[in-house]
Design an enzyme around this catalytic site. Structure first.
Site, PDB file in Angstrom:
ATOM      1  N   CYS A  73      38.298  72.303  37.086  1.00 22.24           N
ATOM      2  CA  CYS A  73      37.666  73.008  35.970  1.00 22.24           C
ATOM      3  C   CYS A  73      37.872  74.481  36.284  1.00 22.24           C
ATOM      4  CB  CYS A  73      36.184  72.659  35.871  1.00 22.24           C
ATOM      5  SG  CYS A  73      35.356  73.602  34.586  1.00 22.24           S
ATOM      6  N   CYS A  96      34.725  76.804  35.338  1.00 22.23           N
ATOM      7  CA  CYS A  96      33.431  76.700  36.021  1.00 22.23           C
ATOM      8  C   CYS A  96      33.455  75.531  36.990  1.00 22.23           C
ATOM      9  CB  CYS A  96      32.268  76.618  35.031  1.00 22.23           C
ATOM     10  SG  CYS A  96      32.465  75.384  33.737  1.00 22.23           S
ATOM     11  N   SER A  97      32.693  74.478  36.708  1.00 15.92           N
ATOM     12  CA  SER A  97      32.647  73.364  37.649  1.00 15.92           C
ATOM     13  C   SER A  97      32.370  72.047  36.946  1.00 15.92           C
ATOM     14  CB  SER A  97      31.594  73.633  38.716  1.00 15.92           C
ATOM     15  OG  SER A  97      30.342  73.832  38.073  1.00 15.92           O
ATOM     16  N   CYS A  98      32.855  71.882  35.695  1.00 17.47           N
ATOM     17  CA  CYS A  98      32.648  70.636  34.954  1.00 17.47           C
ATOM     18  C   CYS A  98      33.139  69.462  35.806  1.00 17.47           C
ATOM     19  CB  CYS A  98      33.403  70.669  33.627  1.00 17.47           C
ATOM     20  SG  CYS A  98      32.742  71.883  32.478  1.00 17.47           S
TER      21      CYS A  98
END
Lengths: 232, 101
Positions: A134, A137-139
Site C-alpha cells: 500500500c 499508507c498501510s491498507c
C-alpha cells in the site's frame, strides 16, 4: 507526573519483558529475569483510563465495550488467512470459490469481512508472483492477517516494493525465476488483498491443519514463499 | 461493493488508458507515480464508495466504477532494473482514467 516517566503507549500497564534493559542507579544495565517492573502508569495510560471511566459514567459506551473490542482485535491473526489458504490448496472447488467470490467465501468460512472494504484473493503460481503493498499508507487485510507488520508500513517497503520488488523479495528469502512475472499490487482504501502462495512440494496427502502450519504471514502478502516442510 | 444494477461503464477490458495528471486539493488515492502513465484496463471490478469525498466528511455516495489497471514496470520506472515482463496493478476510479487512441 513528568513526561520522562511516560515510557509506554496508549494502554501501557507498566509491564516490561524480562529482556528489557534496566539500569541501576549508577547506570549499569542488569536484568531481573521473570520479574515484572512496577513502574506505574504513564501519562497517556492514566489519561486513557480517566477517559474510559468518564465515557462509561456518561453512558457513551458500555461497561465491557472496550474489552469486547480488544477481544475482537485479538482474534485477528494470520492463522485466519492460513486456514483459508490451506483449504484452497486441499479443495479445488473451494479454491475457485475463494478466488471468484472472496468476500462471500470469507464470511461463509466463519471469518469477519474487512470493515468497510472488499477483499480480493490472488493466487501465486510458477508463472506469476503477486506481491501486495500500500504505497500511500498501510491498507492490509487485518481480519485475515492481523495487524500489519512494521516493515509493511515503512517508507522503505512502500517505495521499494514498487521500484525493485524482486530485490525486496530476495531480502525476504525468495529468489524468483526471471521468467516468473511479478505483479506488484498497490492497495487502496476500498480493497484488501490476500495472496494464496504456491503449495510446497512434498505435501501430498497432508491434512488442511498440517498445511496451514506452512502458510506463513509473509507468504500471504506475497513477499515470500510458503514454508518448506521440515524447515519450520 | 454494491450489488446494484449494472452501471453505464466508460471502459472495458483491454482498453488502453492513461491516468490523468492532476493533483486536486481534495483527498485522493491516486499515487503520483502513475499520474500521466499509460496502462491497460484489466477489468471492471465493481462500484465503490467515493473515498475522495468520504474523507471530507461526506457519505461517499454515489458509488463510482473502479477498474483494475495494469502498467508495465519498465514504463513506470526509468531504467527499471528487474525483469522486463514485470507489472504493476492498481485499482482506480473511472474519473481518473482517459482513453488512449
Amino acid at each position: 507526573m513528568s513526561e520522562d516517566k511516560d515510557r509506554g503507549g496508549f494502554f501501557d500497564t507498566g509491564w516490561r519483558p524480562s529482556g528489557d534493559v534496566h539500569r541501576d542507579e549508577d547506570g549499569r544495565p542488569h536484568d531481573h529475569p521473570g520479574v515484572r517492573e512496577d513502574v506505574g502508569l504513564g501519562v497517556r495510560a492514566s489519561r486513557a483510563l480517566a477517559m474510559h471511566e468518564l465515557l462509561v459514567e456518561k453512558g457513551v459506551i458500555g461497561e465491557g465495550e472496550v474489552d469486547e473490542v480488544i477481544e475482537a482485535v485479538s482474534k485477528r491473526v494470520p492463522s485466519n488467512g492460513a486456514t483459508l489458504v490451506a483449504k484452497a490448496w486441499s479443495d479445488p472447488e473451494f479454491r475457485t470459490k475463494l478466488l471468484e467470490h472472496p468476500k462471500e467465501t470469507v464470511i461463509e468460512s466463519g471469518f469477519v469481512p474487512e470493515h468497510n472494504a472488499d477483499i480480493i484473493v490472488l493466487e501465486n503460481t510458477p508463472e506469476v508472483q503477486h506481491m501486495v503493498v500500500c504505497t500511500l499508507c498501510s491498507c492490509y487485510p487485518t481480519q485475515l492477517l492481523g495487524p500489519p507488520p512494521d516493515w509493511y508500513k515503512s517508507f522503505s517497503y512502500r517505495s521499494r516494493a514498487v521500484t525493485e520488488p524482486r530485490a525486496v523479495m530476495s531480502e525476504f528469502g525468495l529468489e524468483l525465476d526471471e521468467k516468473t512475472e511479478v505483479r506488484v499490487v498497490d492497495s487502496n482504501s476500498e480493497l484488501r488483498f490476500l495472496v494464496i502462495p504456491r503449495r510446497p512440494d512434498g505435501t501430498d496427502g497432508w491434512s488442511e491443519e498440517q498445511l496451514a502450519t506452512l502458510v506463513n504471514r509473509n507468504s500471504m502478502i506475497g513477499v515470500s514463499a510458503a514454508t518448506e516442510p521440515g524447515t519450520d | 461493493m454494491s450489488a446494484a444494477a449494472a452501471p453505464k461503464l466508460e471502459f472495458s477490458q483491454g482498453d488502453r488508458v492513461h491516468v490523468k495528471d492532476m493533483t486536486p486539493a481534495n483527498h485522493h488515492r491516486t499515487p503520483w507515480y502513475i499520474k500521466g502513465r499509460r496502462g491497460v484496463v484489466l477489468e471492471f471490478i465493481g462500484m465503490y464508495v467515493n473515498s475522495e469525498t468520504r474523507a471530507h466528511g461526506d457519505s461517499g455516495m454515489p458509488e463510482l466504477p473502479m477498474y483494475r489497471v495494469e502498467f508495465e514496470q519498465t514504463h513506470l520506472w526509468f531504467d527499471y532494473p528487474e525483469s522486463q515482463s514485470d507489472k504493476l496493478w492498481i485499482d482506480l476510479y473511472e474519473h481518473w482514467l482517459e482513453r488512449d487512441e
